[in-house]
Each structure stands twice: as structure tokens, then as C-alpha cells.
Design a protein around this motif. Structure first.
Motif, PDB file in Angstrom:
ATOM      1  N   GLN A 175    -115.907 -27.323   9.461  1.00  0.00           N
ATOM      2  CA  GLN A 175    -116.751 -25.836   9.458  1.00  0.00           C
ATOM      3  C   GLN A 175    -117.915 -26.118  10.157  1.00  0.00           C
ATOM      4  O   GLN A 175    -118.515 -25.293  10.705  1.00  0.00           O
ATOM      5  CB  GLN A 175    -116.649 -25.441   8.023  1.00  0.00           C
ATOM      6  CG  GLN A 175    -117.434 -24.293   7.807  1.00  0.00           C
ATOM      7  CD  GLN A 175    -116.878 -22.957   8.466  1.00  0.00           C
ATOM      8  OE1 GLN A 175    -115.627 -22.896   8.861  1.00  0.00           O
ATOM      9  NE2 GLN A 175    -117.468 -21.762   9.005  1.00  0.00           N
ATOM     10  N   GLN A 294    -110.443 -14.602   3.981  1.00  0.00           N
ATOM     11  CA  GLN A 294    -111.672 -15.176   4.868  1.00  0.00           C
ATOM     12  C   GLN A 294    -112.118 -14.112   5.768  1.00  0.00           C
ATOM     13  O   GLN A 294    -113.185 -13.862   5.955  1.00  0.00           O
ATOM     14  CB  GLN A 294    -111.164 -16.674   5.332  1.00  0.00           C
ATOM     15  CG  GLN A 294    -112.284 -17.104   6.075  1.00  0.00           C
ATOM     16  CD  GLN A 294    -112.229 -18.328   7.320  1.00  0.00           C
ATOM     17  OE1 GLN A 294    -111.552 -17.804   8.065  1.00  0.00           O
ATOM     18  NE2 GLN A 294    -112.833 -19.333   7.042  1.00  0.00           N
ATOM     19  N   ASN A 300    -116.586 -11.897  11.088  1.00  0.00           N
ATOM     20  CA  ASN A 300    -116.497 -12.082  12.596  1.00  0.00           C
ATOM     21  C   ASN A 300    -117.009 -10.654  13.124  1.00  0.00           C
ATOM     22  O   ASN A 300    -117.585 -10.992  14.363  1.00  0.00           O
ATOM     23  CB  ASN A 300    -115.334 -12.421  12.934  1.00  0.00           C
ATOM     24  CG  ASN A 300    -115.050 -13.985  12.941  1.00  0.00           C
ATOM     25  OD1 ASN A 300    -115.960 -14.849  13.035  1.00  0.00           O
ATOM     26  ND2 ASN A 300    -113.644 -14.109  12.521  1.00  0.00           N
TER      27      ASN A 300
END
Ligand code: BGC
Length: 521
Positions: A175, A294, A300
Motif C-alpha cells: 500500500q 474499500q 477513488n
């Protein structure tokens, strides 16, 4: 009823092993597989605000943006072809992760990474030289294939290599490199956008060749994981490898468990069908829901469209790109916090804290945008303090994501699957992640246009839902050896009913009792 968090006591095993320089370096190199994913996430959003890029490939969007200057800000970027450009990649990644699951299982994690690097390189090359929209789309599909391979193999690789006490920290290296990739891309966009002659976007897109080379070369020098070597019959090499990785000679107990897990795994002829069995219900649920949630955090929206979003709320193009750089820095910094805390505070604490933090910020941002833009989308003059408040809360939101759902969205699935379903289940995680990344990318600009500031409340609703799911259904997996994970389900108030009778490692005992259950697929 056992605690909702699941396992209390340890599993009784304590494999010897240190955080050796060898394993640390190996994991850092492998984690760089996240760079390609991150670079792409960061690049797409910025490139789509560059005027020369829009003029060349998406002229109608640019004309609309020019014409709309003082009118409805919510809708200025709403264009199906522009979103197709961003999101085509995720469809390709979704498909390739399924192929990658077979490669990862049969040929090893390393080879999957190599394919990932090569495909991504090809995509970057085509994009850098693109002359027409179709070239952009073909290039992005190749990038997507590459990402599918890398995201399939890298998290598994890291979780298998790491000594279990440091598994969280080492896995989050993935990540961290996603976040670094995003940041580098944002900084480059900022500078390339200023290049006179308007070809800066070519550098932005072609620049993806650099992270592609890093992962390609990296995959050539990395050792394969002991689990994967055993799975492919190279037991002697696997043992030598394990000694080297753990930095101790006495690896017998862990090795025995890895072999047992592999024996179980060999009896499974159809890992996909096998996944549907009742005893894998908890794994399947997590494989699907964690990546789904997520993406439904709405992260996003910020990562792809931060520049678009910031220019929507009244920033000039330059300031919008700069704000994307600021959120990028916050993203990297907060990921480091999770590397520090994940094996100390545990996964559940981070998930829940991050959820509350994101929720508060989404409510504040929705209120701020709603107050100024109303439903007409016409804000009039925006005071400076207002822009600062919005950016500040977006940063706090990004930090909340970056130490919770960001890293844990990849870590938790990769550490809970038993070997016999690991590759198949991981590809479900990647596919679901890509599918919802695609959907959010695809509908975000349209949703912004229609839901307006309510869009943030839409994501806030999901943040509440996912936090409830974590609280009741996700057991703590910190400090549990990966091949003994079954214990956490066995002592969980809800999931125990599905896995009863199984024992670690990964059903090896159950096999001892007959093995039938695994064979009849
Ligand atoms: C997610 C991406 C996201 C990124 C942001 C990743 O874990 O899968 O979709 O853009 O984090 O840092």
C-alpha cells in the motif's frame, strides 16, 4: 459468546524467526509492485484536466468545459468517453486477475509479477505515443492486465514471506508503494502540465514505463516464497529458502505446517468450486466484502478526480493539481502510521477508527459544498477560507483511509486464505476491487452531476455499513501465523458454525480424519 473480535488467546504456536535484512529487502522490492498501480491512479486524474490532452482526444469535454464556465460546476466534466478512458483499465485488470490466479498457483508468485511488469511496460509505451483515442484505450487495457497480475501476486507474496509477527507491516509496504506511486504521479502531472507545447501528458503517461521496469527487474531477482515452492514440489529448495528468510536453522515446525498445508491443497482439484463449500464461507465473504467496501469508501473519487474535484469547487487548474499533491503527501504519511501500528494495535482498531474519521469528514465536506454550491452548482465567489476548510477535511479523510481501509483492504484478504484456495480467493478480491473501482470511476462524474453534494453522503452511508460489518464479523488476525488462521474462525461468535471440526493447519487434521471432504469437489 466469544468476543466479537474473535480469537483471544494465541494459537499456541510460535515459529522462530527474525525480521532479517534478507526478508526486509525482499519485501521492499516486492512491494514496489504497488508502484505501477499507484502511478496509474495518480496520473489519470491529472491528465484529464490538462487542456492539450482534452483538446486532442476529448474535444467535446473541453468545449463543454469552456462554454460552461460560469454555470453548473457539478456537471462540467460529465462525459462517457472521458470516464471510459479512466475506467477501461479496471475492467482489463479484473479479467487478468483471473488468469493470474492460475499463473500464481501453478508457476509461482514471482512469474506473475514478471508478467505484470512486462504488460504494464507495453501499455505505458503505447500510451506515451498515442495518436488516437483507441491507442489510449488499448494502452490502458495493457496497463490493466499488468495491474491484475501484480495485485494478484504481490500481496500474497508479502504475506507468505513475512514472519507472522511483522506480517502486517511488511504487507503494507504494498500500500505504501501504491501511495508513493500516486504521489509521484501527482507531482509529475503538476510539472508536466506546465510544459509549453502541450505534450506534457505524453511524459505523464509514458513515465509509467519506469515503475514497470522496477517491478520487472525486481521480479527477476526475488526468491519465490517457501509456500509456493512447496506447492510446486520443490521441497528441499523451500526449506533452504525458509531458513534463509527466517535467519534461523530451526524452521522445522513452520516447515512441517507449510508442507501439511500444501498436502491439503494438492487434494483440491477445483479451487474455484471448492471456494463455494460451507467451510470457506467466512473466507469467501471477506474476499468479496472487503474490496467492495474499500471502494465504497469513495476514496477513488479523490484519487482519480482530486484535480477535477478541486477545480469543480472553484480552484484554478494549477491550484487543483497542487491540492492533489497535498492529498498525495497525506496519503503516504498516513500509510506509514499504519505500518507502525498494524501489528501493535491490530487490524480491527484501525478499521474502526478510520471509519469514524472518514464518516465525520464526509459529512463536513458534504455540508461545505452543499452550503456554497447548493443544488444549482453555481457558487458565486468562493472565499479562501472556504477552500482551505474543504481541502483540510479531504486531507483528514484521506488520512483515515490511508491507515485503515487502504492497506487493510489488501492485507486482510491476503492473510486469511488457506493455501488450497489462496490464489483463487485472492483473484476474487482483486476482481471485486477492480469491478468497484471501475464502477465508481465510471459513474462518479455522472453522480456528481446528479447527486451533487449528496454524493458524499452516499459514500458516508457505506462507511457506516462497513464499520458495523467489521465490528461484528471480522476477527482480529494480528499475530496469528498465516497457516493457522483457522483458529480465528473457530473461536468467532458467528463464523465458528461454518468451520467447526476443522483444525490447523488449514484443515490438515480434518484430512487426517478422512480427507474425503476436501476431495469431493
Ligand atoms: C486502493 C485504491 C486506492 C488507493 C489509494 C488502494 O488500496 O485499492 O483503489 O486508489 O488505495 O491510496
Amino acid at each position: 459468546m466469544p468476543a466479537v473480535g474473535g480469537i483471544g488467546p494465541g494459537t499456541g504456536k510460535d515459529y522462530p524467526g527474525n525480521l532479517t535484512p534478507f526478508v526486509t529487502v525482499t519485501c521492499i522490492v516486492a512491494a514496489m509492485g504497488g508502484l505501477i498501480f499507484g502511478y496509474d491512479i495518480g496520473i489519470s486524474g491529472g491528465v484529464t484536466t490538462m487542456t492539450p490532452f482534452l483538446q486532442k482526444f476529448f474535444r467535446s469535454v473541453w468545449e463543454k468545459k469552456e462554454a460552461d464556465k460560469s454555470k453548473n460546476q457539478y456537471c462540467q466534466y460529465d462525459s462517457p468517453t472521458l470516464t471510459m478512458f479512466t475506467s477501461s483499465l479496471y475492467l482489463a485488470a479484473l479479467l487478468s486477475s483471473i488468469v493470474a490466479s492460475v499463473v500464481t498457483r501453478k508457476l509461482g508468485r514471482k512469474l506473475s509479477m514478471l508478467f505484470g511488469g512486462l504488460l504494464f511496460f507495453a501499455g505505458a509505451l503505447i500510451n506515451g505515443f498515442a495518436k488516437a483515442v483507441w491507442m489510449l484505450i488499448v494502452g490502458r487495457m495493457l496497463l490493466g492486465f499488468g495491474i491484475g497480475f501484480a495485485n494478484q501476486s504481490v500481496p500474497l507474496y508479502l504475506s507468505e514471506m513475512a514472519p507472522y509477527r511483522f506480517r502486517g507491516a511488511l504487507n503494507i509496504g504494498f500500500q505504501l508503494s501504491i501511495a508513493i506511486g500516486i504521489l509521484i504521479a501527482n507531482v509529475l502531472n503538476y510539472f508536466f502540465a506546465k510544459i509549453k507545447g502541450g505534450w506534457g501528458w505524453r511524459l505523464s503517461l509514458g513515465g509509467a514505463m519506469v515503475p514497470a521496469l522496477i517491478i520487472t527487474v525486481g521480479s527477476l531477482v526475488l526468491p519465490d516464497t517457501p509456500n509456493s515452492l512447496i506447492e510446486r514440489g520443490q521441497t528441499e529448495e523451500a526449506k533452504a529458502n525458509l531458513r534463509r528468510i527466517r535467519g534461523v536453522d530451526d524452521v522445522d515446525e513452520e516447515f512441517k505446517d507449510l508442507v501439511a498445508a500444501s498436502e491439503t491443497s494438492k487434494l483440491v482439484e477445483h479451487p474455484w468450486r471448492n471456494l463455494l463449500k460451507r467451510k470457506y464461507r467466512p473466507h469467501l465473504t471477506v474476499a468479496i466484502l472487503i474490496p467492495f467496501f474499500q471502494q465504497l469508501t469513495g476514496i477513488n473519487v479523490i484519487m482519480f478526480y482530486a484535480p477535477v474535484l478541486f477545480s469543480t469547487i472553484g480552484f484554478k487548474d494549477d491550484a487543483a493539481l497542487m491540492s492533489a499533491v497535498i492529498t498525495g503527501v497525506v496519503n503516504v504519511g498516513a500509510t506509514v502510521v499504519s505500518i507502525y501500528g498494524v501489528d501493535k494495535w491490530g487490524r480491527r482498531f484501525l478499521f474502526l477508527e478510520g471509519g469514524v474519521q472518514m464518516l465525520i469528514c464526509q459529512a463536513v465536506v458534504a455540508a461545505c459544498i452543499g452550503a456554497k454550491f447548493g443544488t444549482s452548482g453555481n457558487p458565486g465567489d468562493l472565499p479562501k477560507w472556504y477552500a482551505i476548510v474543504v481541502v483540510l477535511f479531504i486531507c483528514i479523510y484521506v488520512a483515515g483511509f490511508a491507515w485503515s481501509w487502504g492497506p487493510l483492504g489488501w492485507l486482510v484478504p491476503s492473510e486469511i486464505f488457506p493455501l488450497e484456495i489462496r490464489s483463487a480467493a485472492q483473484s476474487i478480491t482483486v476482481s471485486v476491487n477492480m469491478l468497484f473501482t471501475f464502477l465508481v470511476a465510471q459513474v462518479f462524474l455522472t453522480m456528481l452531476c446528479h447527486l451533487k453534494f449528496g454524493l458524499f453522503l452516499f459514500f458516508a452511508f457505506f462507511v457506516i455499513t462497513m464499520s458495523i460489518f467489521i465490528y461484528y464479523f471480522l476477527p482480529e488476525t494480528k499475530s496469528i501465523p498465516i497457516e493457522e488462521m483457522n483458529q480465528v474462525w473457530k473461536s468467532h461468535w458467528y463464523w465458528s458454525r461454518f468451520v467447526e471440526g476443522l483444525d490447523y493447519p488449514n484443515g490438515a487434521m480434518e484430512m487426517g480424519k478422512g480427507g474425503q471432504d476436501v476431495k469431493e469437489v
